[in-house]
Every structure is written in C-alpha cells, then in structure tokens.
Design an enzyme around this catalytic site. Sequence first.
Site, mmCIF file in Angstrom:
data_model
loop_
_atom_site.group_PDB
_atom_site.id
_atom_site.type_symbol
_atom_site.label_atom_id
_atom_site.label_comp_id
_atom_site.label_asym_id
_atom_site.label_seq_id
_atom_site.Cartn_x
_atom_site.Cartn_y
_atom_site.Cartn_z
ATOM 1 N N HIS A 174 4.716 1.050 -4.487
ATOM 2 C CA HIS A 174 5.155 1.361 -3.160
ATOM 3 C C HIS A 174 5.231 -0.193 -2.673
ATOM 4 C CE1 HIS A 174 5.302 2.983 1.039
ATOM 5 N NE2 HIS A 174 4.202 2.247 1.344
ATOM 6 N N HIS A 214 1.305 3.910 -3.860
ATOM 7 C CA HIS A 214 0.866 4.646 -2.824
ATOM 8 C C HIS A 214 0.343 6.209 -3.136
ATOM 9 C CE1 HIS A 214 1.274 7.015 1.065
ATOM 10 N NE2 HIS A 214 1.638 5.939 1.695
ATOM 11 N N ARG A 255 -6.005 2.602 -0.184
ATOM 12 C CA ARG A 255 -4.799 3.091 -1.231
ATOM 13 C C ARG A 255 -5.707 3.017 -2.509
ATOM 14 N NH1 ARG A 255 0.447 1.621 1.777
ATOM 15 N NH2 ARG A 255 -0.043 3.089 3.371
ATOM 16 N N GLU A 264 -4.583 5.495 9.774
ATOM 17 C CA GLU A 264 -4.038 5.425 8.277
ATOM 18 C C GLU A 264 -5.233 4.877 7.366
ATOM 19 O OE1 GLU A 264 -0.306 3.579 7.443
ATOM 20 O OE2 GLU A 264 0.705 4.845 8.902
ATOM 21 N N ARG A 268 -3.051 -4.485 0.225
ATOM 22 C CA ARG A 268 -2.605 -4.340 1.787
ATOM 23 C C ARG A 268 -3.185 -3.234 2.517
ATOM 24 N NH1 ARG A 268 1.928 -1.817 4.206
ATOM 25 N NH2 ARG A 268 2.245 -0.726 2.262
HETATM 26 C C1 SIN Z 1 2.771 5.410 5.061
HETATM 27 O O1 SIN Z 1 3.525 5.734 5.759
HETATM 28 O O2 SIN Z 1 1.929 5.909 4.389
HETATM 29 C C2 SIN Z 1 3.376 3.843 4.542
HETATM 30 C C3 SIN Z 1 2.539 2.990 5.542
HETATM 31 C C4 SIN Z 1 2.601 1.652 4.576
HETATM 32 O O3 SIN Z 1 2.983 1.454 3.492
HETATM 33 O O4 SIN Z 1 2.212 0.733 5.418
#
Ligand code: SIN
Length: 541
Positions: A340, A234, A279, A115, A375
């Site tokens: 988010h 998000h 993010r 991610e 975060r």
């Molecule tokens: C996501 O699946 O994008 C969310 C994961 C997160 O917020 O840590």
Amino acid sequence: MIIKSDFLIIGTGVAGLSFALKASQMGTVSILAKRKACDTNTNLAQGGIAAVMGEDDLLEYHIRDTLDSGAGLCHLDAVKTVVESGPRMIEQLKLLGVPFTSQVDHPDLPELGREGGHSHRRIIHAKDMTGQAVQKVLGEKAFEDPNIKIFEKHQALDLIVTDAGARRAVGAWALDTATGELLAFMAKIVVLASGGSGKVYLYTTNPDGATGDGLAIAWRAGAQISNMEFVQFHPTCLFHPQVRNFLISEAVRGEGGRLIDQDGESIMKNHPQGDLACRDVVALAIDTVMKKSGVDNVFLDITHKPSDFIKDRFPKIYNTCLSLGIDITRQPIPVVPAAHYQCGGILVDINGRTTLNGLYAIGEVAATGLHGANRLASNSLLEALVMADRASISAGLETKGLKDLGENVSLSPWANGRLGTAPSEAVLITHSWDEIRRFMWNYVGLVRSDQRLLMAAKRLELVKNEIDDFFRNFEVDADLIEVRNIAVVADLIIQCATLRKESRGLHYSLTWPNRDDKNFLRDTVLSNPAPIILPERLSAR
Ligand code: SIN
C-alpha cells in the site's frame, strides 16, 4: 527538444500539484505526468487527512500516536513539524474549495473519521473519496494557472546532472509516450513528487503507474535512499478475481467494521486495540490466519451498521462492491492484505532537500522521518501537503540569484533523440515484470527471513541483468522504463531488509524475530557507489 522552466516537477499527485501552485507565484513551472494528470495514488486515497481539529484532541496526542506507530524510528522534528502544520493545511484546502464532509450538509455523518493507531477522531474526509476531491480541486487550479504547464503522457527517464564542480540536478530526460520523442526538461530546481512503488508487489492497492520511478531516478543520479525495508501492507484490499487493487478503507473499521475469519470468528479479538490496532499488527494477524487455515482471504463485516449510514458514509466502496455482486450492507467483504505505501524513500531534510544539489523530493517518494518503521493511517496526504509547502519556500529562495544552469550543459548528442512508443519484445518485459512482483510478494512481503531475502536477491540479479540488456539493445518504451525502475526499487528494498537484522514495525523477519534497539534504533541509509551522469542507453547513441 529542450524545454526550460524555473521549476520542474515530476508527478501530479497532491505533493506535486500543491508545490506547483505555490512555486508558480515565484516562477515558471513544468509538471510531468506519465499518464493522465489524475492517474495518481492521491486520486485513489479513500480515508482522508489526519489533522488535529476535534474538541477533545491535542497536537500532543497526534504526535504520540505517530511516534507509537513508527516503532522508535520517527524523527521527532519531522513529526512535530508535520503534525503542527496540519490544521493550517486543512484551512488552505478548504479555502481552495475542497468539499470535506461537514455536519452542516450531513448531520448523520461524523465530520472526523477514525482509523487504526489513532487515539482520537481526527481524519478529515470527503466521505470515502478524499483523495479524489483534493486531486480535482488542485488539478483544476493547476491547469488554469498561466505559470504552470502540465505535460501529460511524458515519462521521466533520468535526471540531467551537471558534473562541473558540485554535482547538481538541472533537469530530466523525458519520453513523450504518444510520439516517442525524447525531450530535455531543464530547470533551476527539480522536484520528485512521483509517489510510491506498490507495483513492485504482486498485490497492491496502488494504481498501475506506482512503479517507483522517482526513487529509481534519484538512486541512479546519486541521491541517498533510506528505510526501504518498511513497506506498508494495507490489511484490507478487496479480494475479487476481476478487481485487483480496490482498497476497503480503514475508515470502515473506524466506524465499527470487524475482521472475521471464514468461521465468523473475530481475528483481532485478543489485541488491546482490537480492529483498530496499527496496520503492521492487523496485516500480520490476517496473514497468520490465512497461512494457518490455507484460505485465500478473510472478511470485513460492517453489516451491523444501518444500511443508510453505510451507503452515505462509504458510497464509493458500497457502489464498487455492489457492482461486483457484494452488498456490503448485508454481506461481509472478502479482503486480503496488499502492498500500500512506501514508508522509506529518497532521504530528505525537513525542507524536502535531497542529498543531491538542486533536487527536492516530496510526498511518498521521500523519506522525511515522519513515518519511521510504520506510517500512521492518513498521515501521508498531510505529509505531502506540509512538505510541498516547506519545499516551495526553500526552493523559491534557492532559485533567487541562480542563473539558468541549463546553459552550461551540453545536450547536443541526445537532445534530438527518439525512443519508442511500442516495445519490440513485449513478452520479455512482461515476464520480467511478473517475475519480480511474484518473488517480492513471496520472499520480501509481510514475512521475511535471511534465506528468503537471499533467494530474492539472487533471482533479482538475473532479471536485472536481462533488463539492463533490453535497455541497451531494444527500443526503449514506456514499459521498459517502468520495469527498469521496478527492478531498482526491488533491489533497494532487498538491500535495506537484508541490513536490518531485527523485526520492527513493518519489517518482520523469521530469522530475527525480536526488536533490537541496541543495534538497530537507526535508519537504514544507502548510497549509490556508481551514480550515472547520463542514461547509459542515451550516452551510447
Ligand atoms: C485507508 O483509507 O484505509 C487508507 C488511508 C491511508 O492509507 O492513510
């Protein structure tokens, strides 16, 4: 009615349930869930849990990625503690039976996802339903445990705090929303594990219950609050008129998904980390495209991956989108940023202890210092597991030798109270709720300025006064309790954002567009000048 136990936990997500399962070895546990026990943010978490398990990965890399994302405000002790405990937490979950995706069963799927902001593959997942898998296993174990009693449809209202000698939390008032009965839950240790506050904003990936209850409760009782200006948006919430809060996991970008504008141009092409930048960067880039071109959304395109891979790796996202007429194997997904995650919260130490005796806070509601100003993806379930573990050890030691503090508290005028099950003037409450969420979105969202914050503060003052009035004069019901809490959280976000006269991580101000390490390389901490001992409405009875 008074209900006693050794530990009282408010919230049934991963933090509350893991704490409960550990604390039940040391005493009796009551857990309050304001709706059903599975109605939690944990249950919706798609991405997974970040932990160093890959052969090419090192704890140092995970620590560095977390610090980079946090833009100078992470607390190194919290980062190290959480990251280093990660592999042990995953092993515990595996032993409990959480079905993480493994190459034994799925040779075509990566065991470790990737991610934004992560330099290595390190996201342990159960396809795109990780939170649900964890919630199910922990929930089943908690329901089976004879030392744990879960009270569903019991909404915490305020803490019960003794004022004899040192102030100490000794329980909480809660409304049984099915009957309207007011109950006093007394305990040696109270744990807030009530999750975040996405519902403060018009658009959010969070479930309806994410109204910042624990945060507001702690604030009213006098616990210190920190870093509420850092609200994570998000980048990719599904944009669809029928479904308002469905997340499209960052893991989709981790597997090659690209953000594109209405003309099919890559939005992140000029950033060194491309679509996997942190993010704050990605959400702001999308917001800029939307504001410049006046469009309602952008797109996330994963159509270049084989259709079978997409269906197998992201079954929840695939099926949900398909049910809305979007075949993600052939069409780009319309997305927008949405609130988010709350990176700040109730100030706690490395064992989850708040600044109010007897009160612990774990999970999203707490500010441990792990997240800093932003975060890192998938660090939150990890933090909840680690902090529940540490807090259970610390709280367990604290209960030893503590006598039943509830005995000393006089509850007589309130213990048999009844509140309500239905609002007497629902329209007023709905209106206040909508108003707050809208001005928070417009003035205190991704992009702020001193002027916007001032306007939000002025509007909030009016709405807060009205809500306080409702609280004194109307029958108190579940919606009124939530809107009262949302107003407190909005106030705390505005206060923190106003104090931070710079841009850093998730806090971006047009008035102060630069980072200012000389003056602001520090947390924002708020103390309530007038904490309450008893809920005002109840003491008036
Ligand atoms: C996501 O699946 O994008 C969310 C994961 C997160 O917020 O840590």
